[in-house]
Enzyme design. Structure first.
Site, PDB file in Angstrom:
ATOM      1  N   ASP A  22      -2.541   5.153   3.402  1.00 27.85           N
ATOM      2  CA  ASP A  22      -1.752   4.632   2.286  1.00 27.85           C
ATOM      3  C   ASP A  22      -2.158   5.256   0.962  1.00 27.85           C
ATOM      4  O   ASP A  22      -3.353   5.490   0.701  1.00 27.85           O
ATOM      5  CB  ASP A  22      -1.923   3.115   2.184  1.00 27.85           C
ATOM      6  CG  ASP A  22      -1.065   2.359   3.179  1.00 27.85           C
ATOM      7  OD1 ASP A  22      -0.488   3.004   4.074  1.00 27.85           O
ATOM      8  OD2 ASP A  22      -0.987   1.117   3.064  1.00 27.85           O
ATOM      9  N   ARG A  31       7.122   3.398   8.888  1.00 28.70           N
ATOM     10  CA  ARG A  31       6.323   4.041   7.849  1.00 28.70           C
ATOM     11  C   ARG A  31       5.609   5.279   8.387  1.00 28.70           C
ATOM     12  O   ARG A  31       4.372   5.335   8.443  1.00 28.70           O
ATOM     13  CB  ARG A  31       5.312   3.070   7.232  1.00 28.70           C
ATOM     14  CG  ARG A  31       5.944   1.856   6.617  1.00 28.70           C
ATOM     15  CD  ARG A  31       4.933   1.015   5.864  1.00 28.70           C
ATOM     16  NE  ARG A  31       5.540  -0.179   5.289  1.00 28.70           N
ATOM     17  CZ  ARG A  31       4.911  -1.072   4.550  1.00 28.70           C
ATOM     18  NH1 ARG A  31       3.622  -0.904   4.280  1.00 28.70           N
ATOM     19  NH2 ARG A  31       5.539  -2.134   4.069  1.00 28.70           N
ATOM     20  N   ASP A  70      -2.919  -3.285   8.707  1.00 30.92           N
ATOM     21  CA  ASP A  70      -1.939  -2.817   7.732  1.00 30.92           C
ATOM     22  C   ASP A  70      -1.675  -1.338   7.979  1.00 30.92           C
ATOM     23  O   ASP A  70      -1.355  -0.947   9.088  1.00 30.92           O
ATOM     24  CB  ASP A  70      -2.411  -3.095   6.309  1.00 30.92           C
ATOM     25  CG  ASP A  70      -1.270  -3.045   5.289  1.00 30.92           C
ATOM     26  OD1 ASP A  70      -0.111  -2.815   5.694  1.00 30.92           O
ATOM     27  OD2 ASP A  70      -1.527  -3.227   4.097  1.00 30.92           O
ATOM     28  N   ASP A  73      -6.330  -1.144   5.603  1.00 31.28           N
ATOM     29  CA  ASP A  73      -5.973   0.276   5.655  1.00 31.28           C
ATOM     30  C   ASP A  73      -7.127   1.092   6.225  1.00 31.28           C
ATOM     31  O   ASP A  73      -8.276   0.950   5.789  1.00 31.28           O
ATOM     32  CB  ASP A  73      -5.652   0.813   4.263  1.00 31.28           C
ATOM     33  CG  ASP A  73      -4.411   0.181   3.665  1.00 31.28           C
ATOM     34  OD1 ASP A  73      -3.586  -0.361   4.436  1.00 31.28           O
ATOM     35  OD2 ASP A  73      -4.265   0.228   2.429  1.00 31.28           O
TER      36      ASP A  73
END
Length: 366
Positions: free
Chosen positions: A194, A243, A190, A161
């Site tokens: 987040d 996302r 990734d 992340d």
């Protein structure tokens, strides 16, 4: 029409001490001076001020950032860390102290509060090195680039992340940052942004998220629904597979963002999440809003958005696009004041203002 807010970095830096070995320089408190305050949900729950009012230090290595955190009188003593240069694995070591809990190979903001990280000078680039917040409160991150953080391959950092938050994080403002990857999960990356395990009152503003399989998530699973109260405004999402973001539970507010080349899906509201989506510009993308890859649906309130060359899939049992004629499925009250730009102005405004090294410019309306 809204007047532009003048945002600039102070250049009046007075060095009082230097630790060249770690890249840490102490400066006078008045030298932090990046003006302008937090926006969106980060203004709630007592507000988000970061290290305002505390000592200002200049750091040119990741070790120096950790040393600044560890050198405070306590884990809550306010501090502004001005960062310049490239921060990477070679210059980011663990530093120990009673006011910090750091680790090598990641910028660790763990069990701390009242911190600002601000890119200055020629810019701050976190290269293959993520920023991790855990059990942290009142954190501001502005004017930095975080790129190519991997969870597999070499080197790895922060679970892949760019910026990740977890475990009882409160009040974070991330502003004018550039988050980038060079591919998706198969290439070792990734998420770019987040939040999970009870992270609340966060704003992401005037930032760019590019070239990633995953833009970001709120909630790590269908049962991780304790997160929420997130604002996303005046951001660019470009060449993101999915996302943008993924929401599991909680409430989010997306306004005046420019979404272009969302390749598989965009805002994915599921597991009871509620998203207010207004005055955004969606362009050259697929399935930009809906509930995707699950049967546990979410909800949305829409208004004022522009859908420019957006395609929509047929609905299925676990795939429920909001289009081709998006309609609201809930009503969401927003507790803070904000002013919308017209959606038609969004691409030009975001192009001018979003990302690191843009002088912290903000919208002046249409």
């Amino acid at each position: 029409m809204r007047r532009a807010v003048a945002l600039r970095l102070s250049t009046a830096l007075v060095t009082t001490a230097a630790t060249v070995a770690t890249g840490l320089f102490l400066t006078t408190p008045h030298a932090s001076a990046a003006s302008g305050g937090a926006t969106g949900y980060a203004t709630q729950n007592g507000g988000t001020t970061g290290g305002a009012g505390g000592k200002t230090v200049r750091a040119t290595t990741g070790t120096a950032i950790h040393a600044a955190l560890c050198g405070r009188a306590s884990s809550s003593t306010p501090i502004v860390i001005e960062v310049e240069g490239t921060i990477n694995h070679a210059n980011t070591a663990k530093v120990s102290g009673t006011s910090c809990n750091t680790a090598a190979g990641v910028i660790e903001l763990k069990q701390i509060s009242n911190v600002t990280i601000l890119g200055v000078g020629s810019g701050a680039v976190f290269d293959q090195l993520g920023i991790h917040l855990r059990e942290a409160r009142n954190i501001v991150i502005r004017n930095v680039t975080v790129r190519n953080v991997k969870k597999s391959g070499s080197p790895t950092s922060n679970g892949g992340d760019a910026i990740g938050m977890e475990s009882n994080v409160r009040n974070v403002w991330v502003d004018h940052v550039s988050l980038e990857a060079s591919g998706g999960e198969s290439e070792g990356y990734d998420g770019l942004f987040d939040m999970k395990n009870n992270t609340q009152y966060v704003t992401l503003s005037y930032s760019t998220l590019r070239n990633s399989g995953r833009g970001g998530l709120v909630g790590s699973s269908e049962t991780d629904v304790s997160n929420g109260f997130i604002t996303y405004h005046h951001n660019l999402y470009e060449n993101i597979d999915s996302r943008a973001p993924l929401l599991r539970g909680g409430t989010a507010h997306m306004f005046n963002n420019h979404y272009t080349r969302l390749n598989d899906s965009g805002i994915n509201s599921r597991a009871g999440a509620r998203a207010k989506v207004e005055n955004n510009y969606f362009q050259d993308s697929k399935d930009v809003l809906g509930t995707f890859y699950t049967t546990t649906v979410g909800h949305w309130q829409v208004g004022g958005n522009i859908f420019d060359r957006v395609t929509w899939s047929k609905p299925g049992s676990d795939y429920k696009p909001a289009g081709p004629d998006p309609r609201s499925t809930t009503t969401i009250g927003i507790p803070y004041a904000y002013q919308l730009d017209g959606a038609a102005c969004v691409p030009a405004t975001v192009s001018r203002t979003a990302g690191a090294n843009k002088g912290l410019q903000v919208s002046n309306g249409c």
